[in-house]
Design a protein around this motif. Sequence first.
Motif, PDB file in Angstrom:
ATOM      1  N   ARG A 110       8.967  -3.704   5.796  1.00 12.13           N
ATOM      2  CA  ARG A 110       7.743  -3.332   6.513  1.00 12.13           C
ATOM      3  C   ARG A 110       8.086  -2.401   7.695  1.00 12.13           C
ATOM      4  N   GLU A 111       8.662  -2.960   8.778  1.00 13.76           N
ATOM      5  CA  GLU A 111       8.962  -2.135   9.960  1.00 13.76           C
ATOM      6  C   GLU A 111       9.922  -0.994   9.626  1.00 13.76           C
ATOM      7  N   GLN A 112      10.866  -1.254   8.683  1.00 14.98           N
ATOM      8  CA  GLN A 112      11.871  -0.215   8.398  1.00 14.98           C
ATOM      9  C   GLN A 112      11.479   0.702   7.233  1.00 14.98           C
ATOM     10  N   CYS A 113      10.416   0.332   6.494  1.00 17.09           N
ATOM     11  CA  CYS A 113      10.055   1.175   5.341  1.00 17.09           C
ATOM     12  C   CYS A 113       8.576   1.557   5.337  1.00 17.09           C
ATOM     13  N   SER A 114       7.690   0.601   4.958  1.00 15.89           N
ATOM     14  CA  SER A 114       6.297   0.995   4.716  1.00 15.89           C
ATOM     15  C   SER A 114       5.619   1.532   5.981  1.00 15.89           C
ATOM     16  N   TRP A 115       5.888   0.919   7.132  1.00 14.95           N
ATOM     17  CA  TRP A 115       5.199   1.377   8.346  1.00 14.95           C
ATOM     18  C   TRP A 115       5.713   2.728   8.841  1.00 14.95           C
ATOM     19  N   VAL A 116       6.997   2.983   8.644  1.00 20.26           N
ATOM     20  CA  VAL A 116       7.530   4.241   9.193  1.00 20.26           C
ATOM     21  C   VAL A 116       7.555   5.376   8.169  1.00 20.26           C
ATOM     22  N   ASP A 141       3.807   8.291   4.950  1.00 19.31           N
ATOM     23  CA  ASP A 141       3.481   9.577   4.333  1.00 19.31           C
ATOM     24  C   ASP A 141       4.353   9.890   3.117  1.00 19.31           C
ATOM     25  N   ASN A 142       5.386   9.056   2.893  1.00 15.07           N
ATOM     26  CA  ASN A 142       6.295   9.322   1.766  1.00 15.07           C
ATOM     27  C   ASN A 142       6.485   8.066   0.921  1.00 15.07           C
ATOM     28  N   PRO A 143       5.449   7.631   0.195  1.00 18.70           N
ATOM     29  CA  PRO A 143       5.564   6.359  -0.539  1.00 18.70           C
ATOM     30  C   PRO A 143       6.722   6.356  -1.545  1.00 18.70           C
ATOM     31  N   LYS A 144       7.005   7.498  -2.123  1.00 18.22           N
ATOM     32  CA  LYS A 144       8.084   7.541  -3.120  1.00 18.22           C
ATOM     33  C   LYS A 144       9.438   7.240  -2.467  1.00 18.22           C
ATOM     34  N   GLU A 145       9.658   7.952  -1.350  1.00 13.01           N
ATOM     35  CA  GLU A 145      10.929   7.729  -0.632  1.00 13.01           C
ATOM     36  C   GLU A 145      10.979   6.326  -0.050  1.00 13.01           C
ATOM     37  N   ALA A 146       9.813   5.844   0.408  1.00  9.02           N
ATOM     38  CA  ALA A 146       9.768   4.486   0.978  1.00  9.02           C
ATOM     39  C   ALA A 146      10.175   3.481  -0.092  1.00  9.02           C
ATOM     40  N   THR A 147       9.690   3.677  -1.319  1.00 10.46           N
ATOM     41  CA  THR A 147      10.022   2.768  -2.425  1.00 10.46           C
ATOM     42  C   THR A 147      11.524   2.820  -2.701  1.00 10.46           C
ATOM     43  N   GLN A 148      12.084   4.049  -2.734  1.00 10.85           N
ATOM     44  CA  GLN A 148      13.521   4.181  -2.999  1.00 10.85           C
ATOM     45  C   GLN A 148      14.334   3.519  -1.890  1.00 10.85           C
ATOM     46  N   LYS A 149      13.830   3.665  -0.640  1.00 10.99           N
ATOM     47  CA  LYS A 149      14.568   3.067   0.487  1.00 10.99           C
ATOM     48  C   LYS A 149      14.569   1.538   0.359  1.00 10.99           C
ATOM     49  N   VAL A 150      13.437   0.976  -0.063  1.00  7.20           N
ATOM     50  CA  VAL A 150      13.387  -0.487  -0.237  1.00  7.20           C
ATOM     51  C   VAL A 150      14.394  -0.887  -1.320  1.00  7.20           C
ATOM     52  N   ILE A 151      14.429  -0.147  -2.414  1.00  7.44           N
ATOM     53  CA  ILE A 151      15.378  -0.484  -3.498  1.00  7.44           C
ATOM     54  C   ILE A 151      16.816  -0.470  -2.952  1.00  7.44           C
ATOM     55  N   ASP A 152      17.137   0.570  -2.171  1.00 10.54           N
ATOM     56  CA  ASP A 152      18.501   0.675  -1.615  1.00 10.54           C
ATOM     57  C   ASP A 152      18.805  -0.511  -0.703  1.00 10.54           C
ATOM     58  N   LEU A 153      17.831  -0.812   0.175  1.00 17.48           N
ATOM     59  CA  LEU A 153      18.070  -1.900   1.130  1.00 17.48           C
ATOM     60  C   LEU A 153      18.186  -3.247   0.415  1.00 17.48           C
ATOM     61  N   VAL A 154      17.381  -3.442  -0.635  1.00 17.56           N
ATOM     62  CA  VAL A 154      17.445  -4.713  -1.370  1.00 17.56           C
ATOM     63  C   VAL A 154      18.807  -4.824  -2.065  1.00 17.56           C
ATOM     64  N   ASP A 160       0.833  -1.212   0.000  1.00 16.33           N
ATOM     65  CA  ASP A 160       0.000   0.000   0.000  1.00 16.33           C
ATOM     66  C   ASP A 160       0.869   1.265   0.000  1.00 16.33           C
ATOM     67  N   PHE A 161       2.137   1.117   0.425  1.00 16.16           N
ATOM     68  CA  PHE A 161       2.993   2.307   0.543  1.00 16.16           C
ATOM     69  C   PHE A 161       4.273   2.215  -0.285  1.00 16.16           C
ATOM     70  N   VAL A 162       4.602   0.985  -0.714  1.00 19.23           N
ATOM     71  CA  VAL A 162       5.839   0.796  -1.486  1.00 19.23           C
ATOM     72  C   VAL A 162       5.440   0.250  -2.861  1.00 19.23           C
ATOM     73  N   ASP A 163       5.948   0.863  -3.916  1.00 16.80           N
ATOM     74  CA  ASP A 163       5.611   0.415  -5.263  1.00 16.80           C
ATOM     75  C   ASP A 163       6.511  -0.784  -5.613  1.00 16.80           C
ATOM     76  N   LEU A 164       5.979  -1.987  -5.376  1.00 14.41           N
ATOM     77  CA  LEU A 164       6.812  -3.181  -5.530  1.00 14.41           C
ATOM     78  C   LEU A 164       7.150  -3.463  -6.999  1.00 14.41           C
ATOM     79  N   GLU A 165       6.289  -3.001  -7.923  1.00 17.04           N
ATOM     80  CA  GLU A 165       6.614  -3.201  -9.353  1.00 17.04           C
ATOM     81  C   GLU A 165       7.869  -2.396  -9.704  1.00 17.04           C
TER      82      GLU A 165
END
Length: 664
Positions: A102-108, A111-124, A21-26
């Motif tokens: 989840r705990e480190q990205c989408s939940w926290v 309010d910033n889905p774009k940044e959350a998505t970028q953070k997931v990419i970085d962490l992956v 809902d907050f991270v663009d997984l595609e």
Amino acid sequence: MPASARRIGVFLCKCGGNISDFVDLEEVKKAVEKIDGVVAVEVDEHWCSSPAGKRIKEVIKEKNLDRVVIVACTLNMHQPHFMEVLQEAGLNPYLLERVNAREQCSWVHKDNPKEATQKVIDLVRGGIARARYLSELSPIVEKVNKNVVVVGGGVAGIIASLELAYGGHRVYLVEKSPTIGGRMAKFSKVFPSLDCASCILTPRMAEVESHKNITLLTYSEILEVSGSAGNFKVKILRKPRYVDAALCTGCRDCTTVCPVKVPNEWNMGMDKRTAIYIPFPEAVPRIATVDEANCLYLKYSKPGKPVCGKCVEVCKAKAINFEMKPEVVEVEAGAILLTIGSEVFDAKKVPQLGYGLYKNVITSMEFERMINSDGPTGGKVINPVTGETPKVVAFIQCVGSRDEKYNPYCCRIGCTASLKHAVLLKEYVSKDIDVYICYNDMRTVGKGFEEFYRRVRDLGVKFIRGLPSEVKQKPDGSLTFNVFDTTTETLYEVNADLVVLAIGLTPTPDIEKMAKLLKLSRGHDGFLLEAHEKLRPVETLTEGIFVAGSCLGPMDIHDATSEAMAAASKIMGFLAAGEIVKEPIVAKVNEDLCSGCRVCVSVCPFDAIKMEDRGEGKFVAKVEEVLCKGCGLCAASCPTAAITTQHFTDEQIRAQVRGILVGV
Ligand SMILES: Cc1cc2nc3c(=O)[nH]c(=O)nc-3n(C[C@H](O)[C@H](O)[C@H](O)COP(=O)(O)OP(=O)(O)OC[C@H]3O[C@@H](n4cnc5c(N)ncnc54)[C@H](O)[C@@H]3O)c2cc1C
Ligand code: SF4
Ligand code: SF4
């Protein structure tokens, strides 16, 4: 194979919308697919479900994966499941990397889905980089010792010891006082059924003494605990009783001649005992103990000039031996159960209620001893000022409990204990005694408790919903206080011969020492903390150490017994496999690099590192893997980088950091 040639599969989890809902997984998928060595990227609603696990296994086989990265929730969730999936697919389970989206990205970053998505990419990216350097590891398997040490011989310790002993375990029951029984052994009747306490407890105490699987170590305390879950070594101090347990018949002749008289702790100091004593007739073991702080022989004898010794003269069994010394015994055990119980609140801390000032203000524990036929008055309830049976008795609830100044928590047993005392007064002493109970709220939660409360009401006990702020003594020695009843909105003046303060349970003074010794945590209330109050109520966060009874918080006998049984069955389950499997995430020493400086030994909080003599003055660090918790302190402190923590090597961590920082 070089790290660059890995075949990596990445599994992105939507977590039922928690992540997607907050991270663009595609978008994450598109970015990850471009990374060298990534040969499969899939998205699923719940990778932790069993059909999804099946799919991971298929992909591992189809794509010949040698590393797996799961991008989902925290590592604390589902890790054993995912490791099992890898194992079933033929991959070593330590070739798994988890990324927390989840705990480190989408939940926290809702309010910033774009940044959350970028953070997931970085962490992956970091996860994939680390995964390349993961190595195959095997769990550490240790045989467990099936013995159990139980510390504290109150009702919880007694019941747990018996359960374990009947389950085939050798039990060392360590009790610091001269007898087992704990507080329950001081009661005459127990609520809500009003069973005779000694009729139900003493047979079980005797069973402990005679059970072939139980070694009873009374008048003993734990000195030191070393080792780890499954293989503890416990040093126990056996204090000298100065009476030979094998010879003493428990006749009590010695107690009739001893000239020393000191306050009797068993009767809450309401009468005196001698320096050689047996706490109560049904004590287990029924052996005399010489109290060395007060015995004239032990205090004042000089070489060739013995003082007193009257007990020695009278003891036909020749059991008294003043040459006894403290003894330290060491036992081995797979698990330790703490049942060290609780203390009662010190009513002197609330001086306005008159305890310690007026003799006829007593505590509920003193009332328990008074009404017990073994007690200081032979079971007679008296007004200590006059020695007469009181005509009016007033109970004051919540003394030291539910009060920010003392203990904010509810003592849980005070209301029902006073109801019990009221029944005992009305039914066993005299129905003509006027009984008042002044309370905050009547908290009688438990099976049969509400019915018990009604029974007391029907006996004509007067309930006042309010607490007095002060108790005063009148010139004739009787007591008086004013109390505002919030139910009837009336101010009452209560005049009583005897006031009983309902004191609650507080942590035992030994709790601090025991918590330190066993590395256990304590809550805000000072009691021990369980691993999880709802789901792991008798375990602690120190593996192999269990807890039960009122050292966890105020509780009645039913709850202490239930916990004791739960702990015993949990321990039996823990020891049943005969071996303990430990994560191989431990420190490893490269002996060629070790200079023998001992820095690691000094920083290790678990005493897991020893120095080994290699001859010719060379010493090298050696890690005891079963003790090592993989905290990494030694690896971080070693000046020659001779220590690494498996699964968290410098190479793996550096690769991960570089992976995250690509493009920064
Ligand atoms: C006034 C009053 C009346 C009560 N009436 C009732 C009642 O009628 N019904 C009911 O269900 N509950 C009643 N209770 C509650 C009851 O006392 C507790 O539920 C019960 O005692 C809890 O048992 P336990 O084994 O956890 O602890 P305890 O009875 O406190 O036993 C702990 C044992 O551990 C030992 N110990 C402590 N430290 C160490 C150490 N370091 N090493 C070795 N041993 C140690 C102690 O000496 C003791 O023997 C009452 C409580 C009070 C205060
Ligand atoms: S020490 Fe001797 S006198 Fe005292 S109870 Fe034991 S046997 Fe009897
Ligand atoms: S030596 Fe004397 S004081 Fe000491 S226990 Fe014996 S009788 Fe009591």
